[in-house]
Design an enzyme around this catalytic site. Structure first.
Site, mmCIF file in Angstrom:
data_model
loop_
_atom_site.group_PDB
_atom_site.id
_atom_site.type_symbol
_atom_site.label_atom_id
_atom_site.label_comp_id
_atom_site.label_asym_id
_atom_site.label_seq_id
_atom_site.Cartn_x
_atom_site.Cartn_y
_atom_site.Cartn_z
ATOM 1 N N SER A 18 0.867 -1.182 0.000
ATOM 2 C CA SER A 18 0.000 0.000 0.000
ATOM 3 C C SER A 18 0.899 1.225 0.000
ATOM 4 C CB SER A 18 -0.848 -0.011 1.282
ATOM 5 O OG SER A 18 -1.448 1.249 1.496
ATOM 6 N N TYR A 36 -2.282 -0.685 10.608
ATOM 7 C CA TYR A 36 -2.397 -1.088 9.192
ATOM 8 C C TYR A 36 -1.095 -0.767 8.457
ATOM 9 C CZ TYR A 36 -3.989 -1.246 4.337
ATOM 10 O OH TYR A 36 -4.108 -1.536 2.996
HETATM 11 P P1 NDP Z 1 -11.280 -6.055 -0.478
HETATM 12 O O1 NDP Z 1 -11.807 -5.980 0.906
HETATM 13 O O2 NDP Z 1 -12.209 -5.796 -1.595
HETATM 14 O O3 NDP Z 1 -10.533 -7.427 -0.718
HETATM 15 C C1 NDP Z 1 -9.822 -8.087 0.289
HETATM 16 C C2 NDP Z 1 -9.762 -9.554 -0.052
HETATM 17 O O4 NDP Z 1 -9.026 -10.248 0.970
HETATM 18 C C3 NDP Z 1 -11.139 -10.194 -0.126
HETATM 19 O O5 NDP Z 1 -11.182 -11.014 -1.251
HETATM 20 C C4 NDP Z 1 -11.216 -11.027 1.132
HETATM 21 O O6 NDP Z 1 -11.997 -12.181 0.854
HETATM 22 C C5 NDP Z 1 -9.756 -11.398 1.318
HETATM 23 N N1 NDP Z 1 -9.425 -11.826 2.662
HETATM 24 C C6 NDP Z 1 -9.595 -11.167 3.833
HETATM 25 N N2 NDP Z 1 -9.196 -11.928 4.859
HETATM 26 C C7 NDP Z 1 -8.769 -13.111 4.314
HETATM 27 C C8 NDP Z 1 -8.248 -14.303 4.844
HETATM 28 N N3 NDP Z 1 -8.074 -14.473 6.166
HETATM 29 N N4 NDP Z 1 -7.918 -15.309 3.992
HETATM 30 C C9 NDP Z 1 -8.091 -15.179 2.663
HETATM 31 N N5 NDP Z 1 -8.580 -14.058 2.106
HETATM 32 C C10 NDP Z 1 -8.916 -13.049 2.920
HETATM 33 O O7 NDP Z 1 -10.064 -4.997 -0.502
HETATM 34 P P2 NDP Z 1 -8.944 -4.656 -1.599
HETATM 35 O O8 NDP Z 1 -9.196 -5.325 -2.865
HETATM 36 O O9 NDP Z 1 -8.789 -3.202 -1.565
HETATM 37 O O10 NDP Z 1 -7.663 -5.274 -0.871
HETATM 38 C C11 NDP Z 1 -6.699 -6.067 -1.532
HETATM 39 C C12 NDP Z 1 -5.322 -5.672 -1.018
HETATM 40 O O11 NDP Z 1 -5.022 -4.337 -1.454
HETATM 41 C C13 NDP Z 1 -5.189 -5.656 0.502
HETATM 42 O O12 NDP Z 1 -3.956 -6.242 0.868
HETATM 43 C C14 NDP Z 1 -5.201 -4.178 0.832
HETATM 44 O O13 NDP Z 1 -4.528 -3.895 2.019
HETATM 45 C C15 NDP Z 1 -4.484 -3.603 -0.380
HETATM 46 N N6 NDP Z 1 -4.694 -2.184 -0.615
HETATM 47 C C16 NDP Z 1 -5.932 -1.688 -0.900
HETATM 48 C C17 NDP Z 1 -6.110 -0.329 -1.085
HETATM 49 C C18 NDP Z 1 -7.461 0.272 -1.322
HETATM 50 O O14 NDP Z 1 -7.595 1.503 -1.245
HETATM 51 N N7 NDP Z 1 -8.483 -0.515 -1.649
HETATM 52 C C19 NDP Z 1 -4.976 0.607 -1.038
HETATM 53 C C20 NDP Z 1 -3.720 -0.031 -0.745
HETATM 54 C C21 NDP Z 1 -3.601 -1.369 -0.555
HETATM 55 P P3 NDP Z 1 -12.846 -13.044 1.907
HETATM 56 O O15 NDP Z 1 -13.492 -12.080 2.853
HETATM 57 O O16 NDP Z 1 -13.810 -13.766 1.011
HETATM 58 O O17 NDP Z 1 -11.855 -13.960 2.563
#
Ligand code: NDP
Length: 243
Positions: free
Chosen positions: A142, A155
């Site tokens: 991030s 975070y």
């Molecule tokens: P979302 O919440 O849309 O996606 C997060 C994903 O992680 C979901 O598919 C969720 O699926 C999965 N997840 C959460 N916990 C678990 C677990 N224990 N095991 C397996 N899967 C898990 O958010 P983003 O797409 O934004 O996030 C993706 C990445 O991007 C993250 O690492 C986030 O920190 C990073 N990021 C995002 C930013 C933003 O502004 N959106 C900015 C910078 C970084 P499920 O609940 O089905 O398990």
């Protein structure tokens, strides 16, 4: 033939947001994509819609906090496709709050998913990639891996850790044919802010979200890193909205 074709790519956190968009981008480019996350229904719906377009997508339910589940996904990829070209360690959560709120359970969960989850991806994939003599880790950090913002101390700490782990991994695998990429998005449309329980932090995120990038922008960055020829190792990509 496009460089992405025939590659086998595992994506964690593929049930929404950046992971889902990356699955779409890679699968439409011809890769064999294995999508993992906890919400099986969301994964199955995504797989069905891509399979209807003729894409190669397999579903594997996954909690990245369990090493054995990450190892099972890698084994699934090897059994089915005989190789793992890339693991996109993308799963993450972001329950922001001021430290003084002492939301300790949320701190622990962020550490478990955002740091341990990435380490489990490495632990599961590295032995296989070393044996193959090729492979790639794409770790999603991030802009919070570079600077700390209000309510985001824990975070950002997890994302600084992902950046440090990624850098260390790159140094250690040098000369073994394994590529290591850090992808650091700025604010992006996704479900991420839904994990925030703190009122103040939620309000702050609403402000940022007005300028959010589409998740497809990050998916293209990840795809760019994966589709490079074997001799090209894209180390770090930072993607912010234009303001
Ligand atoms: P979302 O919440 O849309 O996606 C997060 C994903 O992680 C979901 O598919 C969720 O699926 C999965 N997840 C959460 N916990 C678990 C677990 N224990 N095991 C397996 N899967 C898990 O958010 P983003 O797409 O934004 O996030 C993706 C990445 O991007 C993250 O690492 C986030 O920190 C990073 N990021 C995002 C930013 C933003 O502004 N959106 C900015 C910078 C970084 P499920 O609940 O089905 O398990």
């Amino acid at each position: 033939m496009k460089a992405i074709q025939e590659k086998t790519v595992i994506i964690t956190g593929a049930s929404s947001g950046i992971g889902e968009a990356t699955a779409r981008e890679l699968a439409r480019g011809g890769a064999n994509v294995i999508i993992g996350a906890r919400r099986l229904g969301k994964l199955e719906a995504l797989a069905s819609s891509l399979q209807a377009e003729g894409a190669s997508v397999a579903v594997h339910q996954l909690d990245v906090t369990e090493l054995s589940q990450m190892q099972a996904v890698v084994k699934f990829a090897i059994d089915r496709y005989g190789r793992v070209d890339a693991i996109v360690n993308n799963a993450g959560i972001m329950p922001l709050s001021p430290l003084a709120s002492l939301k300790i359970e949320e701190w622990d969960r962020m550490i478990d998913v955002n740091i341990r989850g990435v380490l489990h991806g490495i632990a599961a994939g590295l032995p296989v990639m070393k044996e193959q003599g090729f492979g790639q880790f794409v770790n999603v950090a991030s802009i919070g891996a570079y600077e700390v913002s209000p309510t985001a101390a824990v975070y950002c700490a997890t994302k600084y850790a992902v950046r440090a782990i990624t850098d260390g991994l790159r140094q250690e695998v040098a000369g073994q044919g394994i590529r290591v990429t850090l992808v650091s998005p700025g604010v992006t449309e996704s479900e991420l802010a839904e994990t925030i329980t703190d009122h103040e932090a939620r309000e702050l995120m609403q402000e940022y979200r007005r300028i959010a990038l589409p998740a497809s922008a990050i998916a293209r960055a990840i795809t760019y890193a994966i589709e490079q020829p074997a001799g090209v190792d894209v180390n770090e990509l930072v993607i912010r909205p234009t303001v």
